[in-house]
Structures are given as C-alpha cells and as structure tokens.
Design an enzyme around this catalytic site. Structure first.
Site, mmCIF file in Angstrom:
data_model
loop_
_atom_site.group_PDB
_atom_site.id
_atom_site.type_symbol
_atom_site.label_atom_id
_atom_site.label_comp_id
_atom_site.label_asym_id
_atom_site.label_seq_id
_atom_site.Cartn_x
_atom_site.Cartn_y
_atom_site.Cartn_z
ATOM 1 C CE LYS A 1 -21.592 10.678 36.859
ATOM 2 N NZ LYS A 1 -22.974 10.237 36.417
ATOM 3 C CG ASP A 2 -23.559 5.872 34.180
ATOM 4 O OD1 ASP A 2 -23.782 6.520 35.304
ATOM 5 O OD2 ASP A 2 -23.712 6.532 33.213
ATOM 6 N NE ARG B 1 -22.512 11.419 44.608
ATOM 7 C CZ ARG B 1 -21.979 12.575 43.859
ATOM 8 N NH1 ARG B 1 -21.394 13.483 44.710
ATOM 9 N NH2 ARG B 1 -22.281 13.039 42.743
ATOM 10 N NE ARG B 2 -24.273 15.588 41.473
ATOM 11 C CZ ARG B 2 -24.219 14.978 40.459
ATOM 12 N NH1 ARG B 2 -25.721 14.769 39.923
ATOM 13 N NH2 ARG B 2 -23.180 14.747 39.599
ATOM 14 N NE ARG C 1 -33.170 10.006 35.017
ATOM 15 C CZ ARG C 1 -33.761 8.850 34.122
ATOM 16 N NH1 ARG C 1 -34.703 8.134 34.470
ATOM 17 N NH2 ARG C 1 -32.919 8.788 32.889
ATOM 18 C CB CYS D 1 -25.824 5.306 41.148
ATOM 19 S SG CYS D 1 -27.241 4.551 40.204
#
Length: 306
Positions: free
Chosen positions: A84-85, A130-131, A148, A241
């Site tokens: 996903k990165d 997204r979350r 973070r 992302c």
C-alpha cells in the site's frame, strides 16, 4: 551480485519493528524455498524521519524511494515494501518481482470497546484520510485526531488516555504480535481497506532476470490479481495514499470480486461500486470500475477537504 554466487542476498528494508519483522518473514521463506541465504540491510526513508502527516509530505513514495535508490545502485539486491506504500506509477529500472500471499487486509480498532460502544465525541486517532472519511460516515460525532508514528507509539496514546482508540491495519498488528490490542476488526462492508493493504511487494532491478525468477518463487497469483485490480482503481483515479479511496478484491468461485469507494473527507457522501470478472482480467476490472466511479463524481469528492 549474481544469485549464483556464494554471498547472501541483501534485502533492503525499513528499520521499524514491523518492517524488519515482515522482511525477515520474506527472507526465511526465500531461504526455505531456494536455499539462498538472505541478510537484512536497514534503510532510513523520508517517511521514517519526517514528523509531518503523510498527506503533507507527498504521500505515496515517502517510505519507498530510499529503498529503490539502493536497489538501483546495487547496494541491496531487492527490497520489501508494504504494497500500500508503493506508488501506482512504474519506476524505470525497477520490477515488481513478487507479491507473497496476502495477510488479513482489514482495518482494526484498538481501544476499550467496539466503535458503536465508544462514548459520544470519542477521540479516535488515525493519519489516513481514507479512514477519517469512513469513520465519519459511521460515527459523525467522533473527534478524529491526526497521528503519526509506529504502531506501538499509536497504541500508547490509547493506554495513556490521550486517545480513546486508534485505527490500524490488522496485518501490521499481527506481524508485531499486538492483536491483543484489537477491540474490533472492521468488515470491508464497514470500512474498505487501502489498495494493497495486508500485502507485501518485492522489488528488484528490472535487468536482473535471474533474481526476478528466484524472487518469483514466493509470488502468490491470487494475491497479485487482487491487488492489481485494487491498485488499478487507484491509478485511474490518479489518487495516492492521501486520498480517501478504499478498495478490496478477492477471488470467490473462480471470479474476482472488486469493491471500491471514494468518500468525502467529512464522511457526508460517498460513491461505492462493485464489479466482478475473470481473475485474469484484473487490470481491466479495476479500470472499468474506476471509470464508473469517475462518472458518478468521485473526482469531486477526492478534491474536497476541510
């Protein structure tokens, strides 16, 4: 270095516990299947050093570019990334040699209770737009706090009382042995994961045919097809992302089923569509679904921020 030489293969990895754990798993699998010794080489990336949120420092690629530079220079033979990165655009000279079998792709809530049972106005930590968008759609009353740091740092904010809960990838929590912190695992019907979530990517130089073949021994075809469909959606949407895009694909009864959603950052609206097709047509399935999302206004939702 030739894969036929006696020296170990050098695997480039980020230095976090999660990265080295997943990279060691890949190293062990390769050694078991091929007989080649593999040694880990730790690399610090921009995403590890910067305290800014991913969306602020360029999003996709900040955990990847330093590893790719070392692959291209020959300092390491190959690199292991969280898929996903990875940016969806191809990098000249770099080949995606393998995607091992996927781990659980879902997101997990870590806190004292399930999402529905958290108090009104509960403080939930996540650095992912997204979350954020999907949490706000599920519980508009929540206070979403941008965070973070590695998984342990985020979990500590809950135990210290700074946050009521955090949302993290189930796969990462399992890799570092912290599933004890999970209070709820979100079904994709509730929260679609990031494209490629739970999957790893092995990259090497494109001109290393011998190495590509060797790394290919741990490639998992169903995983590759599923993540190809998911990442094609992201590529066609021209999103990274830092965009509120969720996707999930899986093979059932010899059909590849793909669901994708684009949500407004405030959670007020989303476009969510599904499609299925032959597993060998994964890229076309993703492309067609992305174009349907765009036809329903997904690009406008991606452009909206508070």
């Amino acid at each position: 270095m030739s894969t036929g030489s006696r020296g170990p293969l050098r695997l480039g990895t980020r230095k976090s516990l999660m990265a080295t754990t997943q990279s060691q798993g890949v190293a062990d699998a390769l050694s078991r299947l091929t007989g080649h010794a593999v040694e880990l080489v730790g690399v610090t990336t921009q995403g590890d050093v910067s305290k800014a949120l991913l969306a602020q420092i360029g999003g996709t690629g900040v955990f990847v570019n330093a590893l790719r530079d070392r692959v291209l220079s020959g300092e390491v033979d190959f690199a292991v990334h969280s898929l996903k990165d990875l940016p969806t655009s191809e990098t000249p000279g770099i080949a995606l040699a393998a995607t091992p079998a996927r781990d659980d792709a879902r997101d997990a809530l870590c806190g004292p209770a399930k999402l529905a049972d958290l108090p009104r106005g509960a403080r939930i930590g996540t650095g992912s737009p997204r979350r954020v968008a999907q949490l706000r759609a599920l519980r508009p009353d929540l206070e979403i706090v941008p965070i973070r740091g590695n998984a342990d740092t985020r979990l500590r904010k809950v135990t210290d009382g700074e946050l009521d809960a955090v949302v993290l990838a189930h796969a990462g929590l399992r890799r570092i042995g912290r599933l004890d912190a999970v209070s709820e695992v979100f079904d994709p019907d509730q929260m679609l994961p990031a494209p490629g979530q739970g999957s790893l990517a092995l990259e090497c130089r494109a001109d290393r045919d011998d190495l590509r073949a060797l790394l290919g021994t741990i490639d998992d075809a169903p995983t590759r097809r599923a993540v190809t469909a998911e990442r094609t959606v992201l590529a066609v949407l021209e999103a990274g992302c830092s965009a509120p895009v969720g996707t999930y694909a899986a093979e059932v009864d010899e059909r590849l089923h793909l669901t994708a959603a684009v949500a407004a950052y405030d959670g007020s609206r989303q476009v969510r569509l599904s499609a299925s097709g032959h597993p060998d047509a994964a890229e076309q399935l993703g492309r067609d679904l992305a174009n349907r999302l765009l036809a329903q206004g997904a690009d406008q939702l991606m452009g909206e921020r508070e």
